[in-house]
Design an enzyme around this catalytic site. Structure first.
Site, PDB file in Angstrom:
ATOM      1  N   GLN A   1     -78.805  67.379 -16.784  1.00  0.00           N
ATOM      2  CA  GLN A   1     -78.458  68.721 -17.252  1.00  0.00           C
ATOM      3  C   GLN A   1     -79.640  69.355 -17.988  1.00  0.00           C
ATOM      4  O   GLN A   1     -79.789  69.211 -19.196  1.00  0.00           O
ATOM      5  CB  GLN A   1     -77.220  68.690 -18.154  1.00  0.00           C
ATOM      6  N   PHE A   2     -80.458  70.095 -17.228  1.00  0.00           N
ATOM      7  CA  PHE A   2     -81.638  70.734 -17.812  1.00  0.00           C
ATOM      8  C   PHE A   2     -81.279  71.784 -18.852  1.00  0.00           C
ATOM      9  O   PHE A   2     -82.080  72.084 -19.740  1.00  0.00           O
ATOM     10  CB  PHE A   2     -82.533  71.340 -16.722  1.00  0.00           C
ATOM     11  N   THR A   3     -80.067  72.297 -18.805  1.00  0.00           N
ATOM     12  CA  THR A   3     -79.673  73.356 -19.749  1.00  0.00           C
ATOM     13  C   THR A   3     -79.570  72.860 -21.183  1.00  0.00           C
ATOM     14  O   THR A   3     -79.450  73.668 -22.101  1.00  0.00           O
ATOM     15  CB  THR A   3     -78.344  74.022 -19.323  1.00  0.00           C
TER      16      THR A   3
END
Length: 150
Positions: free
Chosen positions: A78-80
């Site tokens: 999850q890059f967010t």
């Protein structure tokens, strides 16, 4: 690296209407990787995840780790988790590692967690549009950042 650990009674990941990973009890781990992350960060974080004592004992106290309850892990990239929200209302993601850096570290994290746990770690698909379903137990949610080790 940043990880959000959610203690769950069940969790699953679906991509294009196919389940890619599912668990009963254990941790749903959302993993964010940034360019500055190293294998040392990965090793430290994996140990923290496996050793985190947030599962109930006989007295209802959070004293047990994953191994103590034979728990599972569903690991989702999850890059967010590295969203910058300081300016405006549209987050920026420049701190998040690009796939050429993030994918090898994500794959090494899967291997490390599997080795430490002694069983397969369930996963999503890196970069895919994933639908995550979970029942948060507690709710218990823990944020760990390798840049805040002390």
């Amino acid at each position: 690296m940043r990880a959000v650990l959610q203690r769950v009674t069940e969790a699953s990941c679906t991509v294009e209407e196919k389940i890619t990973g599912e668990i009963k009890g254990g941790f749903l781990v959302l993993l964010g990787i940034e360019d500055a992350d190293t294998t040392e960060d990965l090793e430290w974080l994996a140990q923290k995840i496996i050793g985190m004592r947030v599962f109930g004992d006989e007295n209802g106290l959070m004293n047990k780790a994953l191994a103590d309850i034979n728990g599972d892990i569903l690991l989702i990239s999850q890059f967010t988790l590295f969203a910058s929200t300081k300016k405006g209302n549209r987050p920026g993601f420049t701190k998040a590692a690009k796939p050429d850096v993030a994918i090898p570290l994500y794959e090494k994290m899967i291997e490390k967690l599997s080795a430490l746990l002694g069983k397969k770690v369930e996963t999503g698909i890196f970069g895919a549009d994933m639908k995550i379903a979970l029942v948060n137990d507690g709710p218990t949610t823990i944020l760990i950042d390798t840049k805040n080790k002390e």
